[in-house]
Design a protein around this motif. Structure first.
Motif: not given
Length: 401
Positions: A162-188
């Protein structure tokens, strides 16, 4: 899902954003109601050890060994395949095409959909840009050059998955993010809209287009920043399309749950199995290559069907074993078990239906074993099998730490 609270407080203002955020509110309540959440933390079904008791000092000695350090990194440039735009534009003939990007990052084109597993495009798997394990080869393709991604799937919150710069680079991709419980806090916290985040407990599933993505058990742990123990859940993943099924192990020790996962969701056209960063110092949380092959067999109902792709090796130096050992040992074990295995260069697409031949490309850029490379194709699966067959795989590959 309710918003997540930043980890920045008056006492922790200097913590980097890569540490993520604390789950709160509805998200935290859901975590606490999970069958995996026991006595204030997520737990594996069986007791597991992150490090053997008394192993810290011997592990440090092993890590500092000069001979070991030389073997833990390639001695030449890792060959990276750079896919062309024309290659991306052609749909897979079989309906399933896989591109290993290095480590556990895999781009899967399955039945008309695109799934990106554990994307790590950062230079280091670390909360800091100036310290931590550094990438041993460049990324095969920039994020902006990838075809549109339908789903980003995360196995757990460790920095090499789980790499923060990569996640930020994918924010505008329109993709759905599917993760285990709790990880969504980081993504948001990093800017992913809450409506595009789906958090699942083990055995829960969600639909993305024509795909069903199911969070399946794994035997591992979590940890990011200064969080308390087992703060978020970890998972493996089964993904089913209209014609194909694939499995991504994330990080895991070998455990009986693979048989159950296979019975419920398999057999799979391809399994992506962690075979690197293992050690005798932490046997419960990462599989050896031989265990990885056994997990593939378990997932396939005991039959050597489907194809096996080794992941979690080659890109970062995270364990005492020689750099090339995971590929060599896994190929040996797979060959002995009759399992079709694939070991492409980073960025080299393949279709499991083609059963491509394996080229041991890593040998050209690795320190050779003391007694030289074994014959190809390999003939021994483990140190014990090698000794019994009077070949040198055990001494050369498994025993050199």
């Amino acid at each position: 899902m309710t918003a997540s609270r930043s980890r920045r407080t008056p006492l922790t203002a200097l913590r980097p954003a890569s540490f993520g955020a604390e789950p709160t509110g509805e998200r935290l309540a859901r975590m606490r109601s999970s069958p995996q959440f026991v006595d204030g933390q997520f737990r594996n079904p069986a007791p597991t050890r992150q490090l053997l008791r008394g192993g810290a000092l011997p592990m440090a000695r092993t890590q500092l060994s000069r001979g070991g350090r030389l073997r833990r990194a390639p001695v030449g440039r890792i060959p990276v395949h750079r896919p062309t735009a024309a290659a991306w534009s052609r749909p897979p003939a079989s309906g399933l095409r896989i591109t290993w990007m290095g480590h556990s990052s895999v781009f899967a084109e399955i039945d008309g959909h695109r799934v990106l597993f554990d994307p790590v495009w950062g230079e280091r798997c670390s909360p800091f840009s100036w310290a931590g394990p550094k990438r041993l080869h460049p990324v095969p393709v920039e994020l902006a050059e990838l075809d549109p991604v339908d789903a980003v799937v995360i196995s757990h919150d460790h920095y090499d998955h789980l790499d923060m710069p990569t996640i930020r680079g994918l924010v505008h991709s329109g993709a759905a993010f599917v993760v285990p419980l709790g990880v969504g806090a980081d993504l948001e916290f990093w800017g992913v809209p809450a409506e595009r985040v789906t958090e699942l407990d083990w055995h829960e599933a969600t639909r993305v287009g024509g795909l069903t993505l199911t969070a399946t058990p794994a035997q591992h742990f979590c940890g990011r920043g200064l969080r308390g123990p087992q703060h978020t859940l970890w998972a493996s993943w089964a993904v089913a399309g209209s014609e194909h099924r694939i499995f991504h192990s994330g990080d895991t020790g070998y455990f009986p749950g693979f048989v159950e996962i296979g019975a419920a969701h398999g057999p799979f056209d391809l399994t992506m199995i962690q075979v690197g960063a293992y050690s005798d110092f932490w046997p419960d949380i990462h599989m050896t290559p031989a265990q990885g092959v056994q997990s593939h067999l378990d997932l396939q109902g005991g039959e050597p069907s489907g194809a096996l792709l080794p992941i979690h090796w080659g890109t970062f130096n995270l364990a005492p074993h020689p750099w090339a050992e995971p590929a060599e040992w896994m190929m040996s074990a797979a060959h002995k078990a009759g399992v079709a295995s694939v070991a492409p260069r980073p960025g080299e697409p393949f279709e499991p239906a083609d059963e491509p031949a394996v080229d041991p490309w890593w040998r050209a850029v690795a320190v050779p074993p003391v007694h030289g490379w074994p014959a190809w194709p390999p003939v021994a699966a483990t140190a014990e099998a090698a000794e019994a067959a009077d070949v040198l795989v055990g001494d050369d590959l498994v025993g050199e730490r």
